[in-house]
Scaffold this motif. Structure first.
Motif, PDB file in Angstrom:
ATOM      1  N   ARG A  15       0.839  -1.205   0.000  1.00  0.00           N
ATOM      2  CA  ARG A  15       0.000   0.000   0.000  1.00  0.00           C
ATOM      3  C   ARG A  15       0.873   1.253   0.000  1.00  0.00           C
ATOM      4  NH1 ARG A  15      -2.914   2.227   4.943  1.00  0.00           N
ATOM      5  NH2 ARG A  15      -4.020   3.998   4.104  1.00  0.00           N
ATOM      6  N   GLN A  16       1.897   1.284   0.854  1.00  0.00           N
ATOM      7  CA  GLN A  16       2.795   2.441   0.914  1.00  0.00           C
ATOM      8  C   GLN A  16       3.545   2.620  -0.406  1.00  0.00           C
ATOM      9  OE1 GLN A  16       5.095   1.326   4.346  1.00  0.00           O
ATOM     10  NE2 GLN A  16       3.796   2.482   5.748  1.00  0.00           N
ATOM     11  N   ASN A  17       4.042   1.529  -0.959  1.00  0.00           N
ATOM     12  CA  ASN A  17       4.759   1.606  -2.233  1.00  0.00           C
ATOM     13  C   ASN A  17       3.832   2.020  -3.372  1.00  0.00           C
ATOM     14  OD1 ASN A  17       7.448   0.953  -1.489  1.00  0.00           O
ATOM     15  ND2 ASN A  17       6.874  -1.190  -1.310  1.00  0.00           N
ATOM     16  N   THR A  18       2.589   1.566  -3.321  1.00  0.00           N
ATOM     17  CA  THR A  18       1.620   1.943  -4.351  1.00  0.00           C
ATOM     18  C   THR A  18       1.331   3.436  -4.279  1.00  0.00           C
ATOM     19  OG1 THR A  18       0.635  -0.269  -4.305  1.00  0.00           O
ATOM     20  CG2 THR A  18      -0.683   1.483  -5.285  1.00  0.00           C
ATOM     21  N   LEU A  19       1.216   3.964  -3.081  1.00  0.00           N
ATOM     22  CA  LEU A  19       1.004   5.412  -2.932  1.00  0.00           C
ATOM     23  C   LEU A  19       2.216   6.201  -3.429  1.00  0.00           C
ATOM     24  CD1 LEU A  19      -0.774   5.576   0.535  1.00  0.00           C
ATOM     25  CD2 LEU A  19      -1.769   6.060  -1.702  1.00  0.00           C
ATOM     26  N   GLU A  20       3.398   5.716  -3.121  1.00  0.00           N
ATOM     27  CA  GLU A  20       4.620   6.372  -3.604  1.00  0.00           C
ATOM     28  C   GLU A  20       4.693   6.296  -5.128  1.00  0.00           C
ATOM     29  OE1 GLU A  20       9.461   6.229  -2.872  1.00  0.00           O
ATOM     30  OE2 GLU A  20       8.181   4.845  -1.774  1.00  0.00           O
ATOM     31  N   LEU A  21       4.330   5.141  -5.675  1.00  0.00           N
ATOM     32  CA  LEU A  21       4.322   4.960  -7.127  1.00  0.00           C
ATOM     33  C   LEU A  21       3.305   5.898  -7.781  1.00  0.00           C
ATOM     34  CD1 LEU A  21       5.438   3.305  -9.504  1.00  0.00           C
ATOM     35  CD2 LEU A  21       3.642   1.620  -9.043  1.00  0.00           C
ATOM     36  N   TYR A  22       2.162   6.061  -7.140  1.00  0.00           N
ATOM     37  CA  TYR A  22       1.144   6.963  -7.665  1.00  0.00           C
ATOM     38  C   TYR A  22       1.647   8.408  -7.671  1.00  0.00           C
ATOM     39  CZ  TYR A  22      -3.261   9.512  -8.108  1.00  0.00           C
ATOM     40  OH  TYR A  22      -4.254  10.368  -8.525  1.00  0.00           O
ATOM     41  N   THR A  23       2.318   8.807  -6.600  1.00  0.00           N
ATOM     42  CA  THR A  23       2.875  10.160  -6.525  1.00  0.00           C
ATOM     43  C   THR A  23       3.878  10.386  -7.647  1.00  0.00           C
ATOM     44  OG1 THR A  23       2.569  10.174  -4.118  1.00  0.00           O
ATOM     45  CG2 THR A  23       4.092  11.801  -5.038  1.00  0.00           C
ATOM     46  N   THR A  54       0.986   5.818 -22.153  1.00  0.00           N
ATOM     47  CA  THR A  54       1.216   4.704 -21.245  1.00  0.00           C
ATOM     48  C   THR A  54       1.222   5.184 -19.799  1.00  0.00           C
ATOM     49  OG1 THR A  54       2.549   3.639 -22.939  1.00  0.00           O
ATOM     50  CG2 THR A  54       2.793   2.809 -20.713  1.00  0.00           C
ATOM     51  N   LYS A  55       1.943   6.242 -19.521  1.00  0.00           N
ATOM     52  CA  LYS A  55       2.037   6.748 -18.144  1.00  0.00           C
ATOM     53  C   LYS A  55       0.710   7.337 -17.695  1.00  0.00           C
ATOM     54  CE  LYS A  55       5.115   6.225 -16.140  1.00  0.00           C
ATOM     55  NZ  LYS A  55       5.489   5.108 -15.248  1.00  0.00           N
ATOM     56  N   SER A  56       0.016   7.996 -18.586  1.00  0.00           N
ATOM     57  CA  SER A  56      -1.273   8.577 -18.249  1.00  0.00           C
ATOM     58  C   SER A  56      -2.276   7.480 -17.881  1.00  0.00           C
ATOM     59  CB  SER A  56      -1.794   9.401 -19.422  1.00  0.00           C
ATOM     60  OG  SER A  56      -2.987  10.035 -19.080  1.00  0.00           O
ATOM     61  N   LYS A  57      -2.314   6.429 -18.672  1.00  0.00           N
ATOM     62  CA  LYS A  57      -3.224   5.311 -18.398  1.00  0.00           C
ATOM     63  C   LYS A  57      -2.871   4.641 -17.068  1.00  0.00           C
ATOM     64  CE  LYS A  57      -4.729   0.848 -20.134  1.00  0.00           C
ATOM     65  NZ  LYS A  57      -4.446  -0.249 -21.043  1.00  0.00           N
ATOM     66  N   PHE A  58      -1.586   4.411 -16.837  1.00  0.00           N
ATOM     67  CA  PHE A  58      -1.146   3.779 -15.601  1.00  0.00           C
ATOM     68  C   PHE A  58      -1.503   4.649 -14.394  1.00  0.00           C
ATOM     69  CE2 PHE A  58       2.341   2.796 -12.507  1.00  0.00           C
ATOM     70  CZ  PHE A  58       1.903   1.514 -12.181  1.00  0.00           C
ATOM     71  N   CYS A  59      -1.302   5.930 -14.512  1.00  0.00           N
ATOM     72  CA  CYS A  59      -1.626   6.862 -13.439  1.00  0.00           C
ATOM     73  C   CYS A  59      -3.129   6.809 -13.128  1.00  0.00           C
ATOM     74  CB  CYS A  59      -1.208   8.273 -13.845  1.00  0.00           C
ATOM     75  SG  CYS A  59      -1.298   9.465 -12.510  1.00  0.00           S
ATOM     76  N   ASP A  60      -3.948   6.769 -14.162  1.00  0.00           N
ATOM     77  CA  ASP A  60      -5.397   6.680 -13.973  1.00  0.00           C
ATOM     78  C   ASP A  60      -5.797   5.361 -13.310  1.00  0.00           C
ATOM     79  OD1 ASP A  60      -5.617   9.177 -15.120  1.00  0.00           O
ATOM     80  OD2 ASP A  60      -6.257   8.414 -17.087  1.00  0.00           O
ATOM     81  N   GLN A  61      -5.116   4.265 -13.704  1.00  0.00           N
ATOM     82  CA  GLN A  61      -5.402   2.972 -13.086  1.00  0.00           C
ATOM     83  C   GLN A  61      -5.022   2.974 -11.603  1.00  0.00           C
ATOM     84  OE1 GLN A  61      -3.091   0.642 -15.914  1.00  0.00           O
ATOM     85  NE2 GLN A  61      -4.954  -0.382 -16.613  1.00  0.00           N
ATOM     86  N   LEU A  62      -3.879   3.549 -11.280  1.00  0.00           N
ATOM     87  CA  LEU A  62      -3.471   3.655  -9.879  1.00  0.00           C
ATOM     88  C   LEU A  62      -4.469   4.497  -9.094  1.00  0.00           C
ATOM     89  CD1 LEU A  62       0.392   4.173 -10.139  1.00  0.00           C
ATOM     90  CD2 LEU A  62      -0.770   2.270  -9.010  1.00  0.00           C
ATOM     91  N   HIS A  65      -7.567   2.451  -8.461  1.00  0.00           N
ATOM     92  CA  HIS A  65      -7.266   1.397  -7.487  1.00  0.00           C
ATOM     93  C   HIS A  65      -7.204   1.967  -6.062  1.00  0.00           C
ATOM     94  CE1 HIS A  65      -5.328  -2.007  -5.561  1.00  0.00           C
ATOM     95  NE2 HIS A  65      -4.326  -1.224  -5.204  1.00  0.00           N
ATOM     96  N   ILE A  66      -6.506   3.070  -5.894  1.00  0.00           N
ATOM     97  CA  ILE A  66      -6.381   3.683  -4.571  1.00  0.00           C
ATOM     98  C   ILE A  66      -7.734   4.210  -4.098  1.00  0.00           C
ATOM     99  CG2 ILE A  66      -5.340   5.616  -3.301  1.00  0.00           C
ATOM    100  CD1 ILE A  66      -2.860   5.201  -5.187  1.00  0.00           C
ATOM    101  N   LYS A  67      -8.454   4.831  -5.005  1.00  0.00           N
ATOM    102  CA  LYS A  67      -9.769   5.387  -4.659  1.00  0.00           C
ATOM    103  C   LYS A  67     -10.728   4.283  -4.218  1.00  0.00           C
ATOM    104  CE  LYS A  67     -13.336   8.449  -6.437  1.00  0.00           C
ATOM    105  NZ  LYS A  67     -13.772   9.240  -7.591  1.00  0.00           N
ATOM    106  N   ALA A  68     -10.644   3.131  -4.867  1.00  0.00           N
ATOM    107  CA  ALA A  68     -11.527   2.013  -4.512  1.00  0.00           C
ATOM    108  C   ALA A  68     -11.198   1.440  -3.138  1.00  0.00           C
ATOM    109  CB  ALA A  68     -11.430   0.915  -5.571  1.00  0.00           C
ATOM    110  N   ASN A  69      -9.935   1.496  -2.751  1.00  0.00           N
ATOM    111  CA  ASN A  69      -9.519   0.912  -1.474  1.00  0.00           C
ATOM    112  C   ASN A  69      -9.579   1.893  -0.310  1.00  0.00           C
ATOM    113  OD1 ASN A  69      -8.894  -1.795  -2.299  1.00  0.00           O
ATOM    114  ND2 ASN A  69      -7.209  -0.906  -3.456  1.00  0.00           N
TER     115      ASN A  69
END
Length: 158
Positions: A15-23, A54-62, A65-69
């Protein structure tokens, strides 16, 4: 007394790494957004195909994902992105080679993103490891190609 199990600890780290990755992904998306203003029309096509979309799509997916959790987890990355946008805009005022600055900044962020993806993958591969979203695994596999494309683009400009 119950402590945190290894699996729970892995989930927290993911979760922490996912938030860092999203940032980092938000910053990359904004950096790539600025890049387009300093590129030739010919270079834009390659840029959009290899980096921006690619980065825009990945950012939107992250984000989804974060919003759902836990939607509250989105607050700090958004604040950091506002600061980053302000900072990068200010820096561009004083740069004579804007595209060089932006592409080098993007490379730094992509490398940081790759490091985080490696950490997440290690957590996924460990015994009793955390479950990693498939889109993150997929992006992790594509990351070396993103880095190579960006390095090639940097070499084209300098």
């Amino acid at each position: 007394m119950g402590g945190i199990s290894k699996n729970e600890r892995s989930e927290i780290q993911v979760r922490q790494n996912t938030l860092e990755l999203y940032t980092i992904s938000i910053k990359l998306k904004e950096t790539y957004n600025e890049c387009q203003y300093y590129m030739s029309f010919k270079d834009l096509k390659t840029f959009y195909e290899t980096s921006f979309f690619t980065k825009s799509k990945f950012c939107d997916q992250l984000h989804d994902h974060i919003k759902a959790n836990n939607p509250l987890d989105l607050f700090l990355p958004k604040v950091k992105s506002i600061y980053y946008i302000t900072f990068i805009t200010f820096c561009l005022i004083f740069k004579s080679k804007e595209i060089e600055y932006l592409l080098n900044k993007a490379l730094q962020l992509e490398e940081k993103s790759a490091e985080i993806l490696k950490r997440i993958n290690k957590l996924d591969q460990g015994k009793g490891g955390a479950s990693i979203e498939e889109f993150i695994k997929s992006h992790s596999e594509q990351q070396p190609a993103h880095l190579n494309a960006l390095r090639k683009m940097i070499n084209t400009y300098y």
